[in-house]
Each structure stands twice: as structure tokens, then as C-alpha cells.
Scaffold this motif. Structure first.
Motif, PDB file in Angstrom:
ATOM      1  N   ILE A   2      16.457  61.197  -6.127  1.00  0.00           N
ATOM      2  CA  ILE A   2      16.160  61.532  -7.480  1.00  0.00           C
ATOM      3  C   ILE A   2      16.711  62.740  -8.062  1.00  0.00           C
ATOM      4  CG2 ILE A   2      13.999  62.180  -8.686  1.00  0.00           C
ATOM      5  CD1 ILE A   2      12.122  60.714  -6.875  1.00  0.00           C
ATOM      6  N   LEU A   3      16.815  63.653  -7.331  1.00  0.00           N
ATOM      7  CA  LEU A   3      17.636  64.693  -8.025  1.00  0.00           C
ATOM      8  C   LEU A   3      18.833  64.607  -8.507  1.00  0.00           C
ATOM      9  CD1 LEU A   3      16.120  67.554  -5.448  1.00  0.00           C
ATOM     10  CD2 LEU A   3      15.499  67.296  -8.055  1.00  0.00           C
ATOM     11  N   LYS A   4      19.575  63.692  -7.522  1.00  0.00           N
ATOM     12  CA  LYS A   4      21.051  63.435  -7.787  1.00  0.00           C
ATOM     13  C   LYS A   4      21.086  62.281  -9.080  1.00  0.00           C
ATOM     14  CE  LYS A   4      22.664  63.831  -2.976  1.00  0.00           C
ATOM     15  NZ  LYS A   4      22.881  63.018  -1.816  1.00  0.00           N
ATOM     16  N   ALA A   5      20.123  61.564  -9.265  1.00  0.00           N
ATOM     17  CA  ALA A   5      20.056  60.619 -10.370  1.00  0.00           C
ATOM     18  C   ALA A   5      19.866  61.405 -11.485  1.00  0.00           C
ATOM     19  CB  ALA A   5      18.950  59.546 -10.031  1.00  0.00           C
ATOM     20  N   ALA A   6      19.276  62.550 -11.361  1.00  0.00           N
ATOM     21  CA  ALA A   6      19.027  63.371 -12.610  1.00  0.00           C
ATOM     22  C   ALA A   6      20.430  64.165 -12.787  1.00  0.00           C
ATOM     23  CB  ALA A   6      18.000  64.700 -12.499  1.00  0.00           C
ATOM     24  N   GLY A   7      21.328  64.148 -12.098  1.00  0.00           N
ATOM     25  CA  GLY A   7      22.805  64.772 -12.225  1.00  0.00           C
ATOM     26  C   GLY A   7      22.825  66.143 -11.617  1.00  0.00           C
ATOM     27  N   LEU A  62       7.550  66.271  -6.530  1.00  0.00           N
ATOM     28  CA  LEU A  62       8.427  67.421  -6.674  1.00  0.00           C
ATOM     29  C   LEU A  62       9.472  67.635  -7.654  1.00  0.00           C
ATOM     30  CD1 LEU A  62       8.344  67.741  -2.661  1.00  0.00           C
ATOM     31  CD2 LEU A  62       7.399  69.329  -4.372  1.00  0.00           C
ATOM     32  N   ALA A  63       9.945  66.347  -7.788  1.00  0.00           N
ATOM     33  CA  ALA A  63      11.384  66.198  -8.682  1.00  0.00           C
ATOM     34  C   ALA A  63      10.656  66.409 -10.060  1.00  0.00           C
ATOM     35  CB  ALA A  63      11.756  65.002  -8.783  1.00  0.00           C
ATOM     36  N   ARG A  64       9.748  66.185 -10.781  1.00  0.00           N
ATOM     37  CA  ARG A  64       8.979  66.372 -12.088  1.00  0.00           C
ATOM     38  C   ARG A  64       8.677  67.781 -12.073  1.00  0.00           C
ATOM     39  NH1 ARG A  64       9.354  63.664 -16.322  1.00  0.00           N
ATOM     40  NH2 ARG A  64       6.998  63.632 -16.888  1.00  0.00           N
ATOM     41  N   ALA A  65       8.064  68.435 -11.123  1.00  0.00           N
ATOM     42  CA  ALA A  65       7.720  69.860 -11.053  1.00  0.00           C
ATOM     43  C   ALA A  65       9.174  70.601 -11.406  1.00  0.00           C
ATOM     44  CB  ALA A  65       7.343  70.489  -9.720  1.00  0.00           C
ATOM     45  N   PHE A  66      10.480  69.997 -10.947  1.00  0.00           N
ATOM     46  CA  PHE A  66      11.543  70.788 -11.341  1.00  0.00           C
ATOM     47  C   PHE A  66      12.173  70.395 -12.631  1.00  0.00           C
ATOM     48  CE2 PHE A  66      16.143  71.787 -10.536  1.00  0.00           C
ATOM     49  CZ  PHE A  66      16.045  73.020  -9.985  1.00  0.00           C
ATOM     50  N   GLY A  67      11.516  69.572 -13.309  1.00  0.00           N
ATOM     51  CA  GLY A  67      11.801  69.133 -14.547  1.00  0.00           C
ATOM     52  C   GLY A  67      12.656  67.941 -14.743  1.00  0.00           C
ATOM     53  N   PRO A 106      13.691  64.139 -15.437  1.00  0.00           N
ATOM     54  CA  PRO A 106      13.076  63.185 -16.444  1.00  0.00           C
ATOM     55  C   PRO A 106      12.667  61.967 -15.635  1.00  0.00           C
ATOM     56  CG  PRO A 106      15.397  63.157 -16.718  1.00  0.00           C
ATOM     57  CD  PRO A 106      15.332  64.324 -15.460  1.00  0.00           C
ATOM     58  N   PRO A 107      11.721  61.122 -16.496  1.00  0.00           N
ATOM     59  CA  PRO A 107      11.227  59.775 -15.811  1.00  0.00           C
ATOM     60  C   PRO A 107      12.391  58.874 -15.248  1.00  0.00           C
ATOM     61  CG  PRO A 107      10.046  60.523 -17.724  1.00  0.00           C
ATOM     62  CD  PRO A 107      11.160  61.504 -17.560  1.00  0.00           C
ATOM     63  N   ARG A 108      13.410  58.430 -16.177  1.00  0.00           N
ATOM     64  CA  ARG A 108      14.190  57.874 -15.768  1.00  0.00           C
ATOM     65  C   ARG A 108      15.006  58.123 -14.570  1.00  0.00           C
ATOM     66  NH1 ARG A 108      17.285  53.973 -19.053  1.00  0.00           N
ATOM     67  NH2 ARG A 108      19.287  53.252 -17.942  1.00  0.00           N
ATOM     68  N   ALA A 109      15.026  59.181 -14.221  1.00  0.00           N
ATOM     69  CA  ALA A 109      15.784  59.742 -12.907  1.00  0.00           C
ATOM     70  C   ALA A 109      14.958  59.356 -11.488  1.00  0.00           C
ATOM     71  CB  ALA A 109      16.282  61.260 -12.838  1.00  0.00           C
ATOM     72  N   VAL A 110      13.800  59.431 -11.837  1.00  0.00           N
ATOM     73  CA  VAL A 110      12.672  58.982 -10.693  1.00  0.00           C
ATOM     74  C   VAL A 110      12.977  57.559 -10.372  1.00  0.00           C
ATOM     75  CG1 VAL A 110      10.440  58.751 -10.091  1.00  0.00           C
ATOM     76  CG2 VAL A 110      11.065  60.800 -11.240  1.00  0.00           C
ATOM     77  N   ARG A 111      12.996  56.737 -11.394  1.00  0.00           N
ATOM     78  CA  ARG A 111      13.118  55.278 -11.139  1.00  0.00           C
ATOM     79  C   ARG A 111      14.596  54.950 -10.558  1.00  0.00           C
ATOM     80  NH1 ARG A 111      14.674  51.834 -16.336  1.00  0.00           N
ATOM     81  NH2 ARG A 111      16.786  52.768 -15.728  1.00  0.00           N
ATOM     82  N   ASP A 112      15.527  55.583 -11.059  1.00  0.00           N
ATOM     83  CA  ASP A 112      16.989  55.444 -10.678  1.00  0.00           C
ATOM     84  C   ASP A 112      17.150  55.873  -9.360  1.00  0.00           C
ATOM     85  OD1 ASP A 112      17.425  54.424 -13.191  1.00  0.00           O
ATOM     86  OD2 ASP A 112      18.638  55.984 -13.793  1.00  0.00           O
ATOM     87  N   GLY A 113      16.465  57.093  -8.985  1.00  0.00           N
ATOM     88  CA  GLY A 113      16.545  57.664  -7.650  1.00  0.00           C
ATOM     89  C   GLY A 113      16.077  56.794  -6.628  1.00  0.00           C
ATOM     90  N   LEU A 114      14.765  56.267  -7.004  1.00  0.00           N
ATOM     91  CA  LEU A 114      13.924  55.445  -5.903  1.00  0.00           C
ATOM     92  C   LEU A 114      14.764  54.079  -5.823  1.00  0.00           C
ATOM     93  CD1 LEU A 114      10.230  55.964  -7.160  1.00  0.00           C
ATOM     94  CD2 LEU A 114      11.411  56.842  -5.208  1.00  0.00           C
ATOM     95  N   ARG A 115      15.369  53.587  -6.756  1.00  0.00           N
ATOM     96  CA  ARG A 115      16.022  52.558  -6.782  1.00  0.00           C
ATOM     97  C   ARG A 115      17.317  52.500  -5.681  1.00  0.00           C
ATOM     98  NH1 ARG A 115      16.040  49.819 -12.744  1.00  0.00           N
ATOM     99  NH2 ARG A 115      14.027  48.883 -12.793  1.00  0.00           N
ATOM    100  N   ALA A 116      18.016  53.827  -5.843  1.00  0.00           N
ATOM    101  CA  ALA A 116      18.998  53.953  -5.229  1.00  0.00           C
ATOM    102  C   ALA A 116      18.803  54.158  -3.612  1.00  0.00           C
ATOM    103  CB  ALA A 116      19.896  55.052  -5.801  1.00  0.00           C
ATOM    104  N   PHE A 117      17.787  54.497  -3.257  1.00  0.00           N
ATOM    105  CA  PHE A 117      17.141  55.055  -2.030  1.00  0.00           C
ATOM    106  C   PHE A 117      17.184  53.797  -1.068  1.00  0.00           C
ATOM    107  CE2 PHE A 117      13.953  55.885   1.139  1.00  0.00           C
ATOM    108  CZ  PHE A 117      14.705  56.621   1.881  1.00  0.00           C
TER     109      PHE A 117
END
Length: 476
Positions: A142-147, A310-315, A317-328
Motif C-alpha cells: 500500500i505504501l509503495k502504491a502511494a509512491g 496503519l497506512a491511513r494513519a500515515f496519510g 490516500p484511499p486509492r493507494a489502499v485499493r491499488d496496494g491490496l490488488r498488487a499484493f
């Protein structure tokens, strides 16, 4: 949750400090090298004196490190600090001698924390009895999907010392921590942390369930932004309540049900956030769909929610959560679908090495032929079998402590057919799969979720899972 000011303990001078490193191996050798490089006078003590230990000792001695093999009990004269391998039990005589001499004991995680440079990447930490590795890997994805520049490190197999002292720069680290590591990390202060669940495990090391939970709860100490807990496991919320955190740190729950304010949960197949949104009393933010999680088993959805929190606590965005889970993609032997044969699904969850993990795995399927057994490590199986009985089409038992599971099945699921394979050789897995095929019907799942350790029959759970997959491919 209380509040207090914390410091990170940086700025220490190592020149001339006498540090005793307890234990060689994957953490001791790197720690000795790092400390020697910082100018410390390093002595390594090790219980064993085998060929591998002598090889590692020769490598360190060539650098100027003193190594004492076969003597891990005696505190070297003049020791200022002990840095221990995480697996060394707290009741070892070396640590009693250290306490009497007023010598601090750190683990490699504590050492890495203390050696972070100015502006170092914050840590998002994950612990719990089960699901730590998957959740940490999901978080990193997820963090990687957020760049963000990140890595999954710690108990996951990537050294924190390497991450902290290496040339690569990180924005944030996803850190898996075991109870052993947390026991020896007194000054760790995470940005945010999660305890996924608590169930009896490693009690021979910790001494009691209370001590085990207390060490897990250390991950919350000094958290700055969020303490993430499991709504379905009150013990994790209790640890949050007991933690001293920084002013403004929030308790954030995750649940497989509809979330309340300051929680993440599931509504109509959608993972939603009611914690890191404006007006959380009324609003919810869609993060991902249940089908974005692989596999979408209940316990894995819980892992995804904890990672998202944890990712949202670090700021993030929602789209990165989705993209990160899909990539995992989960590691092998974690509720991994192997094949379908004659309408029966064969699933490898060899990583389910205790009853808590096996219960989560069994809850993921409606009709199961269960392959179980191995080394029980002092576990009992009555609660597991009682909860899972309605889902069991049959059971095939292997391994040294299979009788304990057989007895629990006789008490709580007497109608379930049981095949007791009186074998502990590696070839028993082929026979187990063949017996499971005989019991299964179209629509069933043959599930390897042993609820036991593997070392009675296999080198590790990976080899056990590989044997299962090979046997299944033989059927196909």
C-alpha cells in the motif's frame, strides 16, 4: 491511554564501549560487525560450538572481535551493554548476571532504533500471534502504491540494521515485530502500531500469557499517531488502554463488521474507513472491495484492514489502499490454493502452525476435509475442534501429536470421520492427501491447516506445504 514526552536515545558514543553480543546467527553476526565498525570493543558469547558457529567466529575474529563459544552463561568482565539475539530467553544466567551488575540488555531491534540517523524514516509496526508477515507485506504494498519509498523489514527476514544503516533512503518502514524482539526493545517508539490478535503462543519463552501479552503491548508505547487494535479481540484493545502514548495519539479499531467512528470495517463487501475522514460520526470513505484482497478469507480481510489503518494513519490516500491490496500476492503456504481436482479445492495453509491460525483458516471454508497434526508445542485442541466441527466433512491426522487432535474430535465432533495415519515420515503427506480425496465431495475444500509445528516430520512448514502441493499435483 496516558501521555508523556519521549526521546529516541540517539547521539550515543560507542568508541571504547565494551558490548557483549549474545548469540551468533542471523542477528548476532550483523550486530557484532556494526558495533565493531562504530568503535565498540565487542565480545560475542554463544552457547553452541558447532561447525557453523566456528565458521562465524573465525569471520568475526578476523575483524578483531572476541568470540567465546560454548559459554553463553558468563558475563564478560567490564561489559557495558548486552545486545542479544531475540530468541535468548529472559531467564538465562547471562541476563541475571547483567541485572545484578546494572548492565542494560538490548535486542537487535533496539540497537537499530538507537542507530537511526537524523530525520530517519518513521516506523509503522505490526505484531500479533498470527498474520504479522502478511499484514506487514500488505502495508508495504500500500505504501509503495502511494509512491513512498519503503520496505517490509524486521522479523520478516530483512534486517532492521541493514535498513537503518544502508545506503537506501526510505520515507517510512513497514516493520514486523515478534514478541521476542519487543521484549528486548525498551525505547522503541513507533509512528503507529497494530496488535492484530492475541492467543497463547511461545509461553515456554515468556513464562505466562500475561507476560506474552505485555511484551506484545510494548509496540504501542510512545506511539505518535495511532494504536490499531482488533475490535473482535478485546485483549488488543486492553493493551491500547494500558499504553503510554504521545499526546493526540488515537485508538483505531478494525472489524469485519460495520465500523463505528474511529474504526475501519466492511459494509456490503466494501472496506471502509470511519477513522481518518472528516466528520467520522456520519461519514465513511470507501477504500477497496473485499475481492481486491487475495485470498478474501475473513482473517485475511482483517489483515488488510489493519494494514489499511496503519497506512491511513500515515496519510496514504484511499486509492493507494485499493491499488496496494490488488498488487499484493501472499507468500507461499499461507492459505494458498493449489488446485481443483474433481470439483474439490486443495488449499495449503502449512503456515497455520498453532490453533489460533488454524481456526482462522478453517473459518474460511464451509465444508472441509482437514489435514492436521505435527508437534503440538503444549497446545490443546478442544476449543478449535468445537468451533470448527460444523464445517468438517472429515479429518486426516498425521504427526507426533495427532492423538491430541483425535481425542478432541472424539469429544466434540464424534460424527466426523477421522483417518489416523500412524506415520511421521515425510511420505505420510502423500497418503494423507489420498485419504482426504477419498473423504471429500464436490464443493468441499481439502485444507492443510496443521495447527501444529512441522519439525517432527519436516525441516519447516515450507517443506510440509511443498509436500502437500506435490501430492495434490500428483492427483491432478
Amino acid at each position: 491511554m496516558g501521555s508523556r514526552q519521549v526521546t529516541d536515545g540517539q547521539g550515543l558514543s560507542w568508541e571504547g564501549k565494551h558490548v557483549t553480543v549474545a548469540g551468533l546467527g542471523v542477528s548476532g553476526v550483523p550486530a557484532a560487525k556494526v558495533l565493531h565498525g562504530l568503535g565498540a570493543r565487542v565480545t560475542v558469547v554463544n552457547d553452541g560450538d558447532d561447525a557453523r558457529a566456528r565458521e562465524q567466529a573465525a569471520e568475526l575474529e578476523a575483524l578483531g572481535v572476541t568470540v567465546r563459544l560454548g559459554d553463553g552463561a558468563t558475563l564478560p568482565d567490564g561489559t557495558d551493554l548486552i545486545v542479544t539475539a531475540p530468541g535468548w530467553k529472559p531467564d538465562k544466567p547471562l541476563f541475571a548476571a547483567a541485572a545484578e551488575a546494572g548492565v542494560d540488555v538490548w535486542g537487535d531491534v533496539e540497537l537499530a532504533w538507537r542507530l537511526r540517523g537524523p530525520g530517519a524514516a518513521p516506523w509503522l509496526c505490526v505484531t500479533g500471534t498470527n498474520g504479522k508477515t502478511t499484514t506487514t507485506q500488505m502495508l508495504a504494498s500500500i505504501l509503495k502504491a502511494a509512491g513512498l519509498r519503503t520496505a517490509a523489514v524486521g522479523n520478516i527476514g530483512v534486517s532492521l540494521l541493514d535498513a537503518v544503516l544502508g545506503d537506501e533512503e526510505y520515507d517510512v518502514l513497514a516493520v514486523e515485530l515478534s514478541s521476542y524482539q519487543l521484549h528486548w526493545a525498551p525505547s522503541l517508539r513507533a509512528h503507529s502500531a497494530a496488535v492484530l490478535n492475541l492467543a497463547p503462543d511461545h509461553l515456554d519463552w515468556h513464562g505466562s500469557m500475561e507476560a506474552y501479552a505485555r511484551d506484545k503491548g510494548r509496540v504501542y508505547e510512545g506511539n505518535r499517531v495511532a494504536c490499531v487494535y482488533n475490535v473482535a479481540d478485546k485483549a488488543t484493545e486492553d493493551l491500547v488502554r494500558e499504553a503510554d502514548v504521545e499526546e493526540g495519539c488515537r485508538a483505531i479499531g478494525f472489524t469485519l463488521g460495520t465500523p463505528g467512528p474511529s474504526q475501519l470495517g466492511v459494509i456490503d463487501g466494501i472496506l471502509v474507513d470511519r477513522a481518518f475522514v472528516e466528520n467520522r460520526q456520519k461519514n465513511a470513505q470507501e477504500l477497496a472491495e473485499v475481492t481486491d484482497v487475495t485470498p478474501p478469507a475473513p482473517h485475511n480481510i482483517a489483515n488488510a484492514l489493519a494494514a489499511a489503518a496503519l497506512a491511513r494513519a500515515f496519510g496514504v490516500p484511499p486509492r493507494a489502499v485499493r491499488d496496494g491490496l490488488r498488487a499484493f500476492t501472499p507468500d507461499a503456504h499461507r492459505i494458498a490454493h493449489v488446485a481443483d481436482v474433481d470439483g474439490v479445492a486443495y488449499v495449503d495453509d502449512s503456515k497455520a502452525t498453532n490453533t489460533h491460525a488454524a481456526e482462522a483458516s478453517l473459518a474460511a471454508y464451509p465444508s472441509i476435509v482437514w489435514i492436521a497434526g505435527g508437534l503440538a508445542k503444549g497446545a490443546t485442541f478442544d476449543e478449535l475442534v468445537a468451533k470448527s466441527a460444523p464445517r468438517l466433512r472429515g479429518a486426516v491426522l498425521i504427526g507426533a501429536d495427532r492423538a491430541l487432535i483425535a481425542e478432541a474430535l472424539a469429544r466434540h465432533a464424534p460424527e466426523v470421520p477421522v483417518v489416523d495415519l500412524d506415520r511421521t515420515d515425510t511420505g505420510a503427506m502423500l497418503a494423507a492427501v489420498q485419504e482426504a480425496r477419498r473423504l471429500a465431495r464436490a464443493g468441499d475444500t481439502v485444507l492443510l491447516a496443521p495447527a501444529c509445528a512441522s519439525m517432527d516430520m519436516f525441516v519447516n512448514y515450507n517443506q510440509r506445504g511443498d509436500a502437500f502441493a506435490e501430492a495434490v499435483r500428483g492427483l491432478a
